[in-house]
Enzyme design. Structure first.
Site, mmCIF file in Angstrom:
data_model
loop_
_atom_site.group_PDB
_atom_site.id
_atom_site.type_symbol
_atom_site.label_atom_id
_atom_site.label_comp_id
_atom_site.label_asym_id
_atom_site.label_seq_id
_atom_site.Cartn_x
_atom_site.Cartn_y
_atom_site.Cartn_z
ATOM 1 N N ASP A 64 5.164 0.152 6.554
ATOM 2 C CA ASP A 64 5.011 1.602 6.057
ATOM 3 C C ASP A 64 4.312 2.876 7.733
ATOM 4 O OD1 ASP A 64 7.215 3.018 5.115
ATOM 5 O OD2 ASP A 64 5.550 3.073 2.815
ATOM 6 N N ASP A 124 3.908 3.080 1.775
ATOM 7 C CA ASP A 124 2.563 3.047 2.004
ATOM 8 C C ASP A 124 2.218 3.878 0.300
ATOM 9 O OD1 ASP A 124 4.200 5.390 1.368
ATOM 10 O OD2 ASP A 124 3.126 6.385 2.744
ATOM 11 N N SER A 125 2.964 3.414 -0.563
ATOM 12 C CA SER A 125 2.872 3.341 -2.512
ATOM 13 C C SER A 125 1.842 2.274 -2.469
ATOM 14 C CB SER A 125 3.929 2.433 -3.111
ATOM 15 O OG SER A 125 4.679 1.611 -2.019
ATOM 16 N N GLU A 182 15.900 8.136 -1.207
ATOM 17 C CA GLU A 182 15.032 7.856 -2.194
ATOM 18 C C GLU A 182 15.112 8.849 -3.315
ATOM 19 O OE1 GLU A 182 11.360 7.550 -2.355
ATOM 20 O OE2 GLU A 182 10.244 7.830 -4.108
ATOM 21 N N LYS A 202 8.499 1.902 9.080
ATOM 22 C CA LYS A 202 9.073 1.979 8.990
ATOM 23 C C LYS A 202 8.371 3.718 8.874
ATOM 24 C CE LYS A 202 9.483 2.915 3.656
ATOM 25 N NZ LYS A 202 9.021 4.128 3.452
ATOM 26 N N GLU A 221 8.790 8.227 7.834
ATOM 27 C CA GLU A 221 9.874 9.256 6.428
ATOM 28 C C GLU A 221 10.311 10.601 7.416
ATOM 29 O OE1 GLU A 221 7.738 10.659 2.954
ATOM 30 O OE2 GLU A 221 7.641 8.157 2.909
HETATM 31 O O1 KIV Z 1 5.589 2.805 0.280
HETATM 32 C C1 KIV Z 1 6.837 2.094 -0.503
HETATM 33 O O2 KIV Z 1 6.765 1.531 -1.442
HETATM 34 C C2 KIV Z 1 7.590 3.232 -1.151
HETATM 35 C C3 KIV Z 1 9.420 2.152 -0.740
HETATM 36 C C4 KIV Z 1 8.881 2.291 -2.663
HETATM 37 C C5 KIV Z 1 10.770 2.912 -0.505
HETATM 38 O O3 KIV Z 1 8.413 3.698 0.618
#
Ligand code: KIV
Length: 270
Positions: A88, A49-50, A186, A118, A120
């Site tokens: 994510d 989600d970055s 992280e 993924k 959190e």
């Molecule tokens: O959103 C993302 O890119 C991440 C990674 C940096 C682990 O969660």
């Protein structure tokens, strides 16, 4: 008759089996061309989600939507043959209940073709992870500095220092016991990341953690020097593509203004 080479894609159990073996190579990607570049070299490609900050100019990951993850997940899927695709779950798409998480994770898998999601959270998300895994949704967990919780943390701070180390240990054990196939650690102190790696049965994937983790992940635009608004300490720049892009665009602009471009080989005869 043409013979097409079938490359077997890595699966979540393949990644889990790499615990304690050769380090697991992970990077993020958000587009097809980038995924094509990464596929040969990476075990896992994450549509993080970055994407919100890196590609859409958002101030944090909190404004990222399920539709954005679907769009970028589909694009990355088209570029991969071998690497495991993980997508994510964005903020607000899984925290309410295990049922909400299942509905949205299934949507992500159906639409993007990803083999895992993924999310959190540690102890407090263990029930949800168990619920998803029991229903056929492989989960990569993410603990330590979880960027969707930035407001609660009061900034992008190192997690697990001092007395907080025990909470992080408990988080790691909880997500492993819940059935996650791997866990991202992280921004946690290196010694703690190593301790946790030794204490759990699933691979730890470090970002700002320790070389002792079972694998590493970085945001691809950070390590290529494309995203340069800020650089966390844990980022190593392997290239300066932002600078190269600036130089190339400057050269193009100069050549257009001086009519040096296009040259005859770029034009057509009548
Ligand atoms: O959103 C993302 O890119 C991440 C990674 C940096 C682990 O969660």
């Amino acid at each position: 008759m043409s013979v097409s080479r079938q490359i077997k894609a890595l699966t979540p159990p393949d990644i889990a089996a790499q615990k304690g073996q050769a380090p697991i190579v992970c990077l993020t990607a958000y587009t097809t061309p980038m995924a094509q570049q990464l596929d040969e070299h990476c075990d896992v490609v994450l549509v993080g989600d970055s994407v919100g900050m890196v590609m859409h100019g958002l101030p944090s990951t909190l404004e990222v939507t399920l539709d954005m993850m679907v769009m970028h997940g589909k694009a990355v899927r088209r570029g991969l043959q071998k690497a495991l695709l993980v997508v994510d779950m964005p903020f607000g798409s899984y925290e309410e209940s295990p049922q909400q998480a299942f509905k949205n994770a299934a949507h992500l898998m159906r639409e993007t073709g990803c083999a895992a999601v993924k999310l959190e959270g540690g102890v407090h998300m263990a029930g949800t992870i168990e619920f998803l895994v029991a229903r056929g949704i492989p989960v990569m967990a993410h603990i330590g500095l979880t960027p969707q919780g930035v407001n609660g943390f009061g900034g992008y701070k190192v997690q697990g220092r001092g007395a907080a180390a025990d909470k992080l240990r408990a988080d790691a054990k909880a997500v492993a016991a819940a059935g996650a196939f791997a866990v991202v650690l992280e921004k946690v102190p290196a010694e703690l990341a190593e301790d946790i790696t030794k204490a759990i049965s699933i691979p730890s994937i470090g970002i700002g953690a320790s070389a002792a983790c079972d694998g590493q992940i970085l945001v691809v635009d950070d390590m290529l020097g494309i995203f340069t608004q800020f650089k966390p300490k844990f980022v190593k720049r392997y290239a300066q593509l932002g600078e190269l892009t600036g130089d190339a665009v400057k050269a193009y602009a100069e050549e257009v203004r001086t009519r040096a471009f296009p040259e005859p080989q770029h034009t057509f005869k009548s």
